[in-house]
Design an enzyme around this catalytic site. Structure first.
Site, PDB file in Angstrom:
ATOM      1  CD  GLU A 118      -5.258  -0.104  -6.998  1.00  0.00           C
ATOM      2  OE1 GLU A 118      -4.876   0.767  -7.803  1.00  0.00           O
ATOM      3  OE2 GLU A 118      -5.241   0.046  -5.770  1.00  0.00           O
ATOM      4  CG  ASP A 119      -1.330   0.282  -8.740  1.00  0.00           C
ATOM      5  OD1 ASP A 119      -2.129  -0.194  -7.898  1.00  0.00           O
ATOM      6  OD2 ASP A 119      -0.501   1.154  -8.433  1.00  0.00           O
ATOM      7  CG  ASP A 122       0.350  -6.082  -1.503  1.00  0.00           C
ATOM      8  OD1 ASP A 122       0.652  -7.280  -1.446  1.00  0.00           O
ATOM      9  OD2 ASP A 122       0.988  -5.217  -0.875  1.00  0.00           O
ATOM     10  CG  PHE A 171       7.831  -2.765  -3.574  1.00  0.00           C
ATOM     11  CD1 PHE A 171       6.724  -2.720  -2.735  1.00  0.00           C
ATOM     12  CD2 PHE A 171       8.167  -1.629  -4.299  1.00  0.00           C
ATOM     13  CE1 PHE A 171       5.963  -1.559  -2.623  1.00  0.00           C
ATOM     14  CE2 PHE A 171       7.412  -0.465  -4.190  1.00  0.00           C
ATOM     15  CZ  PHE A 171       6.319  -0.428  -3.342  1.00  0.00           C
ATOM     16  NE  ARG A 184       3.289   7.900  -8.815  1.00  0.00           N
ATOM     17  CZ  ARG A 184       2.611   7.096  -7.999  1.00  0.00           C
ATOM     18  NH1 ARG A 184       2.128   5.962  -8.445  1.00  0.00           N
ATOM     19  NH2 ARG A 184       2.421   7.428  -6.749  1.00  0.00           N
TER      20      ARG A 184
HETATM   21  P1  IMP Z   1      -3.424  -3.414  -0.843  1.00  0.00           P
HETATM   22  O1  IMP Z   1      -4.392  -2.502  -0.177  1.00  0.00           O
HETATM   23  O2  IMP Z   1      -2.490  -4.068   0.144  1.00  0.00           O
HETATM   24  O3  IMP Z   1      -4.043  -4.418  -1.772  1.00  0.00           O
HETATM   25  O4  IMP Z   1      -2.443  -2.516  -1.649  1.00  0.00           O
HETATM   26  C1  IMP Z   1      -2.764  -2.007  -2.834  1.00  0.00           C
HETATM   27  C2  IMP Z   1      -1.932  -0.787  -3.131  1.00  0.00           C
HETATM   28  O5  IMP Z   1      -0.610  -0.875  -2.609  1.00  0.00           O
HETATM   29  C3  IMP Z   1      -1.742  -0.708  -4.612  1.00  0.00           C
HETATM   30  O6  IMP Z   1      -2.742   0.113  -5.123  1.00  0.00           O
HETATM   31  C4  IMP Z   1      -0.398  -0.054  -4.751  1.00  0.00           C
HETATM   32  O7  IMP Z   1      -0.549   1.334  -4.771  1.00  0.00           O
HETATM   33  C5  IMP Z   1       0.349  -0.413  -3.511  1.00  0.00           C
HETATM   34  N1  IMP Z   1       1.304  -1.497  -3.772  1.00  0.00           N
HETATM   35  C6  IMP Z   1       1.220  -2.771  -3.361  1.00  0.00           C
HETATM   36  N2  IMP Z   1       2.255  -3.490  -3.792  1.00  0.00           N
HETATM   37  C7  IMP Z   1       3.015  -2.636  -4.517  1.00  0.00           C
HETATM   38  C8  IMP Z   1       4.227  -2.788  -5.276  1.00  0.00           C
HETATM   39  O8  IMP Z   1       4.836  -3.860  -5.381  1.00  0.00           O
HETATM   40  N3  IMP Z   1       4.673  -1.672  -5.888  1.00  0.00           N
HETATM   41  C9  IMP Z   1       4.052  -0.468  -5.834  1.00  0.00           C
HETATM   42  N4  IMP Z   1       2.912  -0.285  -5.156  1.00  0.00           N
HETATM   43  C10 IMP Z   1       2.406  -1.363  -4.499  1.00  0.00           C
HETATM   44 MG    MG Z   2      -2.517   2.099  -5.712  1.00  0.00          MG
END
Ligand code: IMP
Ligand code: MG
Length: 193
Positions: A118-119, A122, A171, A184
């Site tokens: 995963e990238d 968060d 972000f 991207r």
């Molecule tokens: P989570 O479910 O809140 O952990 O969010 C995870 C997903 O949110 C990641 O896979 C990203 O696609 C997106 N995301 C969260 N923070 C960022 C950011 O700073 N930049 C771009 N995408 C983000």
């Molecule tokens: Mg993602």
């Protein structure tokens, strides 16, 4: 540090919209060299940890595609790829709290060593959801590799086994990550001001 703006420069009228920031306005948080060094270390660690066992790398589309392609090439194991897709934030910066599966994996995961790639970790909602989905497929092992981890933002009890960088609550875009589908293809990880 600034990226060359010539190729990416946008129309003057777009200058004040966040979606259409000029690339030259983005600040580099993690450079391409730092990323390359860290991804190589993660690959070496995975190679050692799995001690010759085959693995399946499952990338979360689309943000993890770039990370997966670099990580895979620094792993010296028999590795196959698969991809999974979940509903994203759309054009929002924050997770709506609801995760939906848009595309499942193609292969059977039963008895396999899975690494979910995963990238960003968060809030953890996405990875907590995907962990449940994948564990139901009865893999032999399930690990998580996240390039970035915004530790103070976690709301779920989830930890990645392999983390590239812990970052503050900013972000970020680039190296696969987007804001409203843009940026991207930037080679560095940048903060959108
Ligand atoms: P989570 O479910 O809140 O952990 O969010 C995870 C997903 O949110 C990641 O896979 C990203 O696609 C997106 N995301 C969260 N923070 C960022 C950011 O700073 N930049 C771009 N995408 C983000
Ligand atoms: Mg993602």
């Amino acid at each position: 540090m600034r990226l060359p703006s010539s190729v990416f420069q946008l129309a003057e009228s777009d200058k004040f919209s966040r979606v259409n920031r000029k690339v030259s306005d983005l600040k580099i948080l993690i450079s391409r060299d730092q990323i390359a060094r860290r991804v190589a270390q993660l690959g070496e660690k995975i190679t050692i940890d799995f001690a010759g066992e085959p693995i399946v790398l499952i990338g979360v589309l689309k943000g993890a595609a770039v990370f997966l392609s670099d990580l895979a090439r620094s792993i010296q194991l028999d590795a196959t790829f698969d991809f999974i897709s979940v509903s994203s934030y759309g054009n929002e910066k924050r997770n709506s709290g609801e995760v939906k599966l848009l595309k499942d994996v193609d292969q059977s995961m039963e008895g396999k060593n899975i690494i979910l790639v995963e990238d960003i970790l968060d809030t953890g909602l996405t990875l907590a959801y995907l962990r449940r989905v994948l564990l139901a497929k009865r893999p032999k092992t399930l690990h998580i590799a996240a390039l970035l981890d915004k530790v103070p933002r976690h709301t779920e009890a989830i930890k990645a086994d392999y983390v590239g960088f812990e970052i503050p609550d900013e972000f970020v875009v680039g190296y696969g990550m987007d804001y409203a589908e843009k940026y991207r293809n930037l080679p560095d990880i940048c903060v959108v001001p």
